[in-house]
Design a protein around this motif. Structure first.
Motif, short mmCIF file in Angstrom:
data_model
loop_
_atom_site.label_atom_id
_atom_site.label_comp_id
_atom_site.label_asym_id
_atom_site.label_seq_id
_atom_site.Cartn_x
_atom_site.Cartn_y
_atom_site.Cartn_z
N GLY A 1 55.64 49.82 81.74
CA GLY A 1 56.74 50.29 80.91
C GLY A 1 58.09 49.74 81.31
O GLY A 1 59.09 50.01 80.64
N GLN A 2 58.15 48.94 82.40
CA GLN A 2 59.43 48.41 82.85
C GLN A 2 59.54 46.90 82.65
O GLN A 2 60.39 46.24 83.25
CB GLN A 2 59.69 48.76 84.31
CG GLN A 2 59.88 50.26 84.53
CD GLN A 2 60.33 50.59 85.94
OE1 GLN A 2 60.84 49.73 86.66
NE2 GLN A 2 60.17 51.84 86.33
N GLY A 3 58.68 46.36 81.80
CA GLY A 3 58.76 44.92 81.54
C GLY A 3 60.06 44.52 80.89
O GLY A 3 60.54 43.38 81.08
N ASP A 4 60.69 45.43 80.16
CA ASP A 4 61.96 45.12 79.51
C ASP A 4 63.05 44.84 80.54
O ASP A 4 64.00 44.12 80.26
CB ASP A 4 62.40 46.28 78.62
CG ASP A 4 61.58 46.35 77.33
OD1 ASP A 4 60.88 45.36 77.03
OD2 ASP A 4 61.65 47.38 76.65
N ARG A 5 62.90 45.41 81.74
CA ARG A 5 63.90 45.16 82.77
C ARG A 5 63.89 43.69 83.18
O ARG A 5 64.96 43.08 83.33
CB ARG A 5 63.63 46.05 83.99
CG ARG A 5 64.70 45.90 85.08
CD ARG A 5 64.47 46.88 86.20
NE ARG A 5 63.24 46.57 86.92
CZ ARG A 5 62.76 47.30 87.93
NH1 ARG A 5 63.40 48.41 88.29
NH2 ARG A 5 61.65 46.95 88.55
N LEU A 6 62.70 43.13 83.35
CA LEU A 6 62.61 41.71 83.68
C LEU A 6 63.16 40.86 82.55
O LEU A 6 63.86 39.87 82.79
CB LEU A 6 61.15 41.32 83.97
CG LEU A 6 60.90 39.81 84.21
CD1 LEU A 6 61.76 39.30 85.35
CD2 LEU A 6 59.42 39.56 84.46
N ARG A 7 62.88 41.24 81.34
CA ARG A 7 63.40 40.50 80.19
C ARG A 7 64.92 40.44 80.22
O ARG A 7 65.53 39.38 80.03
CB ARG A 7 62.92 41.17 78.90
CG ARG A 7 63.40 40.50 77.62
CD ARG A 7 63.00 41.32 76.40
NE ARG A 7 63.44 40.67 75.17
CZ ARG A 7 62.77 39.73 74.54
NH1 ARG A 7 61.61 39.31 75.01
NH2 ARG A 7 63.25 39.19 73.43
N GLU A 8 65.56 41.59 80.49
CA GLU A 8 67.02 41.63 80.55
C GLU A 8 67.53 40.81 81.73
O GLU A 8 68.57 40.15 81.62
CB GLU A 8 67.50 43.08 80.65
CG GLU A 8 67.29 43.89 79.38
CD GLU A 8 68.00 43.27 78.19
OE1 GLU A 8 69.20 42.94 78.32
OE2 GLU A 8 67.36 43.11 77.13
N GLU A 9 66.83 40.86 82.84
CA GLU A 9 67.25 40.07 84.01
C GLU A 9 67.17 38.58 83.72
O GLU A 9 68.04 37.81 84.15
CB GLU A 9 66.38 40.42 85.21
CG GLU A 9 66.63 41.81 85.77
CD GLU A 9 65.69 42.16 86.91
OE1 GLU A 9 64.85 41.31 87.27
OE2 GLU A 9 65.79 43.29 87.43
N LEU A 10 66.17 38.17 82.99
CA LEU A 10 66.03 36.76 82.62
C LEU A 10 67.17 36.34 81.68
O LEU A 10 67.74 35.25 81.82
CB LEU A 10 64.67 36.51 81.96
CG LEU A 10 63.46 36.55 82.89
CD1 LEU A 10 62.16 36.68 82.08
CD2 LEU A 10 63.41 35.30 83.77
N LEU A 11 67.50 37.19 80.73
CA LEU A 11 68.60 36.90 79.82
C LEU A 11 69.92 36.80 80.58
O LEU A 11 70.72 35.89 80.35
CB LEU A 11 68.69 37.97 78.73
CG LEU A 11 67.60 37.93 77.65
CD1 LEU A 11 67.60 39.22 76.85
CD2 LEU A 11 67.79 36.73 76.73
N ASP A 12 70.14 37.74 81.50
CA ASP A 12 71.38 37.74 82.27
C ASP A 12 71.48 36.49 83.14
O ASP A 12 72.54 35.85 83.23
CB ASP A 12 71.46 38.98 83.16
CG ASP A 12 71.68 40.27 82.37
OD1 ASP A 12 72.12 40.17 81.20
OD2 ASP A 12 71.40 41.35 82.91
#
Length: 210
Positions: A12-23
């Motif tokens: 459920g925390q895969g979105d965190r990695l997605r945001e980190e990659l975007l940042d």
């Protein structure tokens, strides 16, 4: 943090990695100035994951940078809509949108350079009508059409007028971000509000009913 050191994201925390990659992609893009100067390896090393982990969230590098630019275009478009919300008439709306455009560029110079001053051949994807940048342009076209329908502007091609206004405020923003210098240092420039107001008035006055 290296890829080996990074813990697997809890369910459920895969979105965190997605945001980190975007940042990370955005930070590297600002630092290096172009998409071509940033590699997938640099991005994943910055975050501390592996390329396969990145590809779980983005089809490829172009897909990642498309979303990076999309986030900033969303922010840019929201700033223009917020400024337009208090307009008293169609011409005031165009004025407010133009002011907000220049203000956004000056308050976010690095993001603006990436969005509007990078070479078109550095963007390896096609813009569609659903892209945030295209939605911002469509909103300006609609605002121009409202001014035409109200009889405040005399024109028969709202898209062309909208692009002309966009070009005017883009040129103003680029000039203010890269002020020319004379022999004795930076040339004396008018205040931002005064200059932007004059540019917009010159454009709008040329289309007022005679």
């Amino acid at each position: 943090m290296t890829p080996a050191e990074r813990a697997r994201a809890p369910r459920g925390q895969g979105d965190r990695l997605r945001e980190e990659l975007l940042d990370a992609a955005e930070q590297l893009l600002v630092e290096r100035g172009s998409v071509d100067a940033v590699s997938v390896r640099q991005i994943v090393e910055h975050v501390g994951c592996t390329p396969p982990a990145m590809y779980l969230h983005f089809e490829d590098k172009d897909g990642l940078f498309r979303e990076v630019c999309g986030r900033r275009f969303e922010e840019f478009g929201a700033a223009l809509e917020e400024a337009a919300a208090d307009a008293t008439d169609p011409l005031d709306e165009l004025q407010r949108r133009g002011m907000a455009y220049v203000r956004y560029g000056l308050e976010h110079p690095e993001a603006y350079r990436v969005l509007f001053l990078a070479r078109s051949d550095e963007r390896n994807w096609e813009m569609t009508e659903d892209d945030p940048g295209m939605r911002a342009l469509s909103a300006l076209v609609a605002a121009v059409q409202r001014a035409i329908d109200a009889g405040a502007l005399v024109a028969d091609d709202a898209p062309t007028v909208a692009v002309a206004l966009w070009a005017a405020v883009h040129g103003t923003t680029a000039l203010l971000l890269n002020q020319p210098s004379g022999e004795d240092g930076p040339l004396v420039m008018p205040g931002v509000e005064a200059l932007t107001d004059r540019v917009l008035q010159m454009c709008i006055d040329g289309l007022r009913p005679r």
